[in-house]
Design a protein around this motif. Structure first.
Motif, short mmCIF file in Angstrom:
data_model
loop_
_atom_site.label_atom_id
_atom_site.label_comp_id
_atom_site.label_asym_id
_atom_site.label_seq_id
_atom_site.Cartn_x
_atom_site.Cartn_y
_atom_site.Cartn_z
N TYR A 1 -10.28 -1.41 3.84
CA TYR A 1 -9.94 -2.48 2.89
C TYR A 1 -10.86 -3.66 3.12
O TYR A 1 -11.17 -4.00 4.26
CB TYR A 1 -8.48 -2.92 3.09
CG TYR A 1 -7.50 -1.82 2.76
CD1 TYR A 1 -6.92 -1.73 1.50
CD2 TYR A 1 -7.17 -0.84 3.69
CE1 TYR A 1 -6.04 -0.71 1.18
CE2 TYR A 1 -6.28 0.18 3.39
CZ TYR A 1 -5.73 0.23 2.14
OH TYR A 1 -4.86 1.25 1.83
N VAL B 1 0.84 -1.20 0.00
CA VAL B 1 0.00 0.00 0.00
C VAL B 1 0.88 1.25 0.00
O VAL B 1 0.60 2.22 -0.70
CB VAL B 1 -0.97 -0.01 1.20
CG1 VAL B 1 -1.64 1.34 1.40
CG2 VAL B 1 -2.02 -1.10 1.00
N HIS C 1 -9.45 -1.72 -1.93
CA HIS C 1 -9.31 -0.47 -1.17
C HIS C 1 -10.54 0.39 -1.48
O HIS C 1 -10.84 0.63 -2.65
CB HIS C 1 -8.03 0.25 -1.59
CG HIS C 1 -7.70 1.43 -0.75
ND1 HIS C 1 -6.65 2.24 -1.02
CD2 HIS C 1 -8.28 1.94 0.37
CE1 HIS C 1 -6.59 3.21 -0.11
NE2 HIS C 1 -7.58 3.04 0.73
N SER D 1 -9.37 7.32 2.66
CA SER D 1 -9.51 5.87 2.71
C SER D 1 -10.60 5.49 3.71
O SER D 1 -10.63 5.96 4.84
CB SER D 1 -8.18 5.23 3.13
OG SER D 1 -8.34 3.83 3.23
#
Length: 150
Positions: A85, A69, A140, A82
């Protein structure tokens, strides 16, 4: 590091990129074990692993994830963050001396049920070794602002 504003509408399914490679070292194993407390013999004990199916120490899956990542972290999008995941899998072992790179591909876009001015962008992440084998895969999820109305 570069900044690039990319709104939800700008993401295209199938678009992607591949990073430069990074060779995994014994120092990576030691530092990661120290950071996480994971001193399992699979990662730290040469003699223990000689008798295993791998014949040598294997990298921590969490280390391969973190480095993989990290290789993608060269563009900052100020209108995205983000969300996490999903479907993380450690597919093949990584060894000291292996060189990994990361391939990302936009695989889906969807509305965000909690944030009407945002959408979710799903990026397939594959960490690949020097033989072209996928060693780790995950999705992601980004929360991305929609383009402002004029």
């Amino acid at each position: 590091m570069m900044e690039q504003t990319t709104y939800f509408e700008d993401y295209e399914i199938g678009a992607g990129r591949t990073t430069f490679g990074r060779t995994i070292t014994e120092t990576d194993f030691i530092v990661h074990a120290g950071h996480t407390g994971d001193f399992f013999p699979h990662h730290m004990d040469v003699e223990f692993m000689k008798a295993s199916e791998f014949g040598q120490r294997i990298a921590h899956g969490t280390m391969v994830f973190a480095i993989g990542v990290g290789l993608t972290a060269n563009v900052v999008n100020p209108v995205a963050f983000s969300y996490g995941y999903d479907r993380l899998r450690f597919i093949k072992p990584v060894f000291i001396g292996d060189t990994i790179k990361t391939k990302t591909t936009i695989s889906a876009k969807e509305d965000d049920p909690k944030r009407p001015r945002h959408g979710r962008v799903i990026e397939r992440v594959e960490v690949i070794n020097q033989r072209g084998e996928v060693v780790l895969a995950t999705d992601h999820i980004y929360i991305v602002e929609r383009r402002p109305e004029k």
